[in-house]
Design an enzyme around this catalytic site. Structure first.
Site, PDB file in Angstrom:
ATOM      1  N   ASP A 265       0.865  -1.194   0.000  1.00 36.85           N
ATOM      2  CA  ASP A 265       0.000   0.000   0.000  1.00 36.85           C
ATOM      3  C   ASP A 265       0.899   1.239   0.000  1.00 36.85           C
ATOM      4  OD1 ASP A 265      -2.123   1.747   0.096  1.00 36.85           O
ATOM      5  OD2 ASP A 265      -2.495   1.471   2.243  1.00 36.85           O
TER       6      ASP A 265
ATOM      7  N   HIS B  90      -2.492  11.896  -3.333  1.00 40.48           N
ATOM      8  CA  HIS B  90      -1.971  10.628  -3.849  1.00 40.48           C
ATOM      9  C   HIS B  90      -3.026   9.530  -3.913  1.00 40.48           C
ATOM     10  CE1 HIS B  90      -2.008  10.349   0.468  1.00 40.48           C
ATOM     11  NE2 HIS B  90      -1.898   9.035   0.369  1.00 40.48           N
ATOM     12  N   ASP B  91      -4.198   9.778  -3.364  1.00 41.78           N
ATOM     13  CA  ASP B  91      -5.276   8.794  -3.406  1.00 41.78           C
ATOM     14  C   ASP B  91      -6.243   9.145  -4.539  1.00 41.78           C
ATOM     15  OD1 ASP B  91      -4.394   7.234  -1.247  1.00 41.78           O
ATOM     16  OD2 ASP B  91      -5.244   8.660   0.187  1.00 41.78           O
TER      17      ASP B  91
ATOM     18  N   ASP C 269      -2.471   9.660   9.682  1.00 41.24           N
ATOM     19  CA  ASP C 269      -3.168   8.862   8.672  1.00 41.24           C
ATOM     20  C   ASP C 269      -4.354   8.120   9.303  1.00 41.24           C
ATOM     21  OD1 ASP C 269      -3.073   7.513   5.948  1.00 41.24           O
ATOM     22  OD2 ASP C 269      -2.887   5.749   7.234  1.00 41.24           O
TER      23      ASP C 269
ATOM     24  N   GLU D 244      -5.930  13.228   8.919  1.00 39.45           N
ATOM     25  CA  GLU D 244      -6.655  12.741   7.760  1.00 39.45           C
ATOM     26  C   GLU D 244      -7.944  12.115   8.286  1.00 39.45           C
ATOM     27  OE1 GLU D 244      -6.648   9.573   4.070  1.00 39.45           O
ATOM     28  OE2 GLU D 244      -6.039   9.005   6.065  1.00 39.45           O
TER      29      GLU D 244
END
Ligand code: GLC
Ligand code: CA
Length: 545
Positions: A63, A312-313, A204, A247
């Site tokens: 990931d 980035h997602d 995160d 996040e």
């Protein structure tokens, strides 16, 4: 509590920088810390003031490093701890702050804690570093985040003969925050990286730390209590200068809860606002934006939203209605292959069909709305993407520096690159690259430098209040940002056609105006309606003088 914190993050311009994708110094096809150091001058010229670097710990990279296998070292493909320290020092020398990732909701299944847990006796603390259950019907109804990949939040472990809990991939078991030893480990990890002078941590997947039966297992009170503890710890130890950037991909009220009473996270991404910027320019109507800003609660004084267009997602569509998601998919990813989970795996430039005007318009919204802007690497040059690559890799391809071999990213055999460079005819790296654009006065890169420099010269953008104007023409989004004696009138045309708008600015009668991008004088404000014409996808930043 720290009393004299500078709140530096409120004035920051954050650049999201994946070490892997930026610059390869040793020709092995993978970006590294030494390479990123060589490109810091570029970032300084761009004008960004903080670098958010993506996970760089050892990891099986299933990931992209959000599957941490060891919290205390650097993945050798990116360099070593001295390279990391040099990166921080070189960034600081250029007055850029460094924000790193703290991925604590889960680890990789390769992490020694997980391997140890599997061997430890049932009921022991080591076993209970993770969340186990003999049956998979605990925590029923909790949503699955990676729904294209995972059928359940539970995965059977044949060695342990129990299920373990994971909110993301099945190779990312969730840590068990009910175990005090896990909490202690997290404090240690934080202190370890803080000692190298990092300025902040992105937390995160923070809403998912604790699980509680009968809830969505998101945002539960225990998670907030734990965050308050961590915050108190860093405030005391590091004099209130270390930033927590959450996040928390949630609706505004739940997202704002991560600010606590100013005693949890300093910043949090405004996830609900982001897709509405895209909706607004497609619907040529401001109402989606106004609605979400209305629903956004006031936040504590020492806090600030982080705003962004891409990251980035995938462009996540979790925080929109089913109907709006369908609309976004139809409008922005007619090819279903561009969709992933509940989102769209494309970059800003491709979402805007390569339209320079629209890329500018989106950035004008980003830079003039309340919140600290976060830029995604490559978007400053209008980089393309490749959704034929797996997972979210299509938006993680090598940075394009010049039109030479591998876009100037690496000297390796092109077949050895960690991901291929973008060769789509419309977005080919031969024309979309830093060197071409640095030599072209009117390039999108030069324009981005300009908007950043205007932003920095006017505190109203970073610190000001927002007063929404609601002219009859709904294609016009207009507001006044105001800080001390600085007032800036923002006028944005969401439509592709030229529009006319009348604004009620009588409260400012007598003030003159200067347009900040061109420096020209615009009509002075009187107590009559203020009439403006504005080109398709046009915008004005009018400073009142
Ligand atoms: C965050 C990251 C994403 C990652 C996930 C699981 O959402 O942004 O890239 O896959 O967490 O760690
Ligand atoms: Ca390398």
């Amino acid at each position: 509590m720290a009393t004299k914190a500078s709140h530096w993050y409120k004035d920051a311009i954050i650049y999201e920088l994946p070490i892997k994708s930026f610059y390869d110094s040793n020709g092995d096809g993978i970006g590294d810390f030494k390479g990123a150091i060589q490109k810091l001058d570029y970032l300084e010229r761009l004008g960004v003031t903080a670098l958010w670097i993506l996970p760089f710990n050892p990891s099986p990279l299933r990931d992209d490093g959000y599957d941490v296998a060891d919290y205390y070292s650097v993945n050798p493909i990116y360099g070593n701890i001295d390279d990391f320290k040099a990166f921080v020092a070189e960034a600081h020398r250029r007055n850029m702050r460094v924000i790193i990732e703290l991925v604590i909701n889960h680890t990789s299944d390769q992490h020694e804690w997980f391997q140890r847990a599997k061997k430890a006796p049932e009921g022991s603390s080591h076993r209970n570093f993770y969340v186990w259950s003999p049956s998979n019907d605990k925590y029923q109804g909790v949503r699955i985040i990676f729904q294209d990949f995972e059928p359940s939040n539970w995965t059977w472990d044949p060695d342990v003969e129990q299920y373990f809990w994971h909110r993301f991939y099945h190779h990312q078991p969730d840590l068990n925050f009910d175990n005090p030893e896990v909490q202690t480990e997290i404090f240690n990890v934080l202190d370890y990286w803080a000692q190298f002078g990092v300025d902040g941590f992105r937390l995160d997947a923070i809403p998912y730390l604790f699980e509680r039966e009968g809830t969505s297992c998101e945002n539960v009170p225990e998670t907030h209590e734990f965050l308050k503890k961590v915050r108190a710890h860093v405030d005391e130890k590091y004099k209130g200068e270390i930033l927590f950037l959450a996040e928390a991909n949630m609706w505004p009220k739940d997202a704002a809860a991560y600010f606590g009473n100013g005693d949890e996270c300093h910043m949090n991404f405004h996830f609900p606002l982001m897709p509405r910027l895209y909706m607004a320019i497609r619907r040529h109507n401001r109402k989606d934006i106004l609605e979400i800003l209305d629903k956004t609660p006031e936040i504590p004084d020492n806090c600030q939203w982080a705003t962004f267009l891409r990251n980035h997602d995938e462009l996540t569509l979790e925080m929109v209605t089913d109907e709006d998601r369908k609309y976004m998919w139809e409008e922005y990813s007619p090819d279903p292959r561009a969709r992933i989970n509940l989102g769209i795996r494309r970059r800003l430039a491709t979402l805007m069909d390569g339209s320079r005007r629209k890329m500018e318009l989106m950035n004008v919204m980003l830079f003039s709305m309340p919140g600290t802007p976060v830029l995604y690497y490559g978007d400053e040059i209008g980089m393309g993407d490749n959704y034929h690559l797996d997972d979210r890799n299509g938006v993680r391809t090598p940075m394009q520096w010049n039109s030479g071999l591998n876009a100037g990213f690496s000297t390796t055999n092109p077949q050895e690159l960690y991901l291929p460079v973008i060769i789509d005819p419309e977005f080919h790296y031969e024309s979309i690259n830093v060197e071409v654009m640095e030599n072209k006065p009117r390039s999108i890169l030069k324009w981005t430098q300009k908007i950043i420099s205007i932003y920095k010269q006017h505190k109203a953008f970073a610190r000001g209040s927002l007063q929404m104007l609601e002219p009859a023409n709904e294609a016009i989004l207009s507001y006044i940002r105001s800080f001390e004696d600085e007032q800036i009138l923002v006028v944005i045309n969401l439509s592709e056609k030229p529009e006319v708008v009348e604004l009620d600015l009588s409260a400012y009668a007598g003030r003159k105006t200067v347009e900040l991008f061109g420096g020209n004088h615009f009509p002075a404000i009187t107590d009559k309606p203020y009439l403006l014409t504005i080109g398709g996808s046009g915008y004005y930043w009018l400073k009142m003088v």
